[in-house]
Design an enzyme around this catalytic site. Sequence first.
Site, PDB file in Angstrom:
ATOM      1  N   ARG A   1       0.708  -1.215   0.141  1.00  0.00           N
ATOM      2  CA  ARG A   1      -0.215  -0.101   0.100  1.00  0.00           C
ATOM      3  C   ARG A   1       0.916   1.224   0.025  1.00  0.00           C
ATOM      4  O   ARG A   1       0.472   2.401  -0.609  1.00  0.00           O
ATOM      5  CB  ARG A   1      -0.987   0.084   0.991  1.00  0.00           C
ATOM      6  CG  ARG A   1      -2.164  -1.091   1.021  1.00  0.00           C
ATOM      7  CD  ARG A   1      -3.245  -1.124   1.977  1.00  0.00           C
ATOM      8  NE  ARG A   1      -2.703  -1.028   3.386  1.00  0.00           N
ATOM      9  CZ  ARG A   1      -2.609  -2.063   4.105  1.00  0.00           C
ATOM     10  NH1 ARG A   1      -3.036  -3.259   3.943  1.00  0.00           N
ATOM     11  NH2 ARG A   1      -2.330  -1.895   5.473  1.00  0.00           N
TER      12      ARG A   1
ATOM     13  N   GLU B   1       5.351  -8.241  17.012  1.00  0.00           N
ATOM     14  CA  GLU B   1       4.722  -8.788  18.310  1.00  0.00           C
ATOM     15  C   GLU B   1       4.682  -9.932  18.618  1.00  0.00           C
ATOM     16  O   GLU B   1       5.079 -10.827  19.520  1.00  0.00           O
ATOM     17  CB  GLU B   1       3.359  -8.044  18.464  1.00  0.00           C
ATOM     18  CG  GLU B   1       2.786  -8.402  19.677  1.00  0.00           C
ATOM     19  CD  GLU B   1       1.307  -7.593  20.006  1.00  0.00           C
ATOM     20  OE1 GLU B   1       0.780  -7.767  20.823  1.00  0.00           O
ATOM     21  OE2 GLU B   1       0.852  -6.604  18.851  1.00  0.00           O
TER      22      GLU B   1
END
Length: 177
Positions: free
Chosen positions: A62, A99
């Site tokens: 994107r 994460e």
Amino acid sequence: MNDSIDLKDYIREIPDFPKPGILFRDITPLLAEPKAFQAVVDRLADYYRDKQITAILAAEARGFIFAAPLALALGARFIPIRKPGKLPFETRAFHYELEYGSDSLEMHTDSIHSDDRVVIVDDLLATGGTISACIELARHSNAEIVGCAFLIELAFLNGREKMNGCDVFSLIHYDAE
């Protein structure tokens, strides 16, 4: 003029995507409206126009949507940063922790130089992991990083803290989920 367009009007909110508890900010309505899309490119270009930018970097996919037209508007080179194995020439990689795991990004070794003035572009600043990896790739080339530009910033996720001192310019801010 494009200054009167409220870009938030073109961002669709989709609850519980891609998983429960996430409010997804969908940019496809903005991309489908040429005047809004042009307003994004114009506003980004206006911010960087007098800063002698020589290269625009963006991570797939994107980020490419906004970086390529911005590069054309500024007369700068567009430098794609991709996932491993996607670029055909000699690459430099940066591995980073997420994460729940790790990831890598690569760019061609000859794409930016020590005399370049670079802007790194993405559609969204959330936690900052991807862009901080892009910053490190650019720094390995000793290029001057003028700033990082985003269509949307999710300020409540504190991604600016990972920008390693880079100037951050975002067109749309969300202060809470």
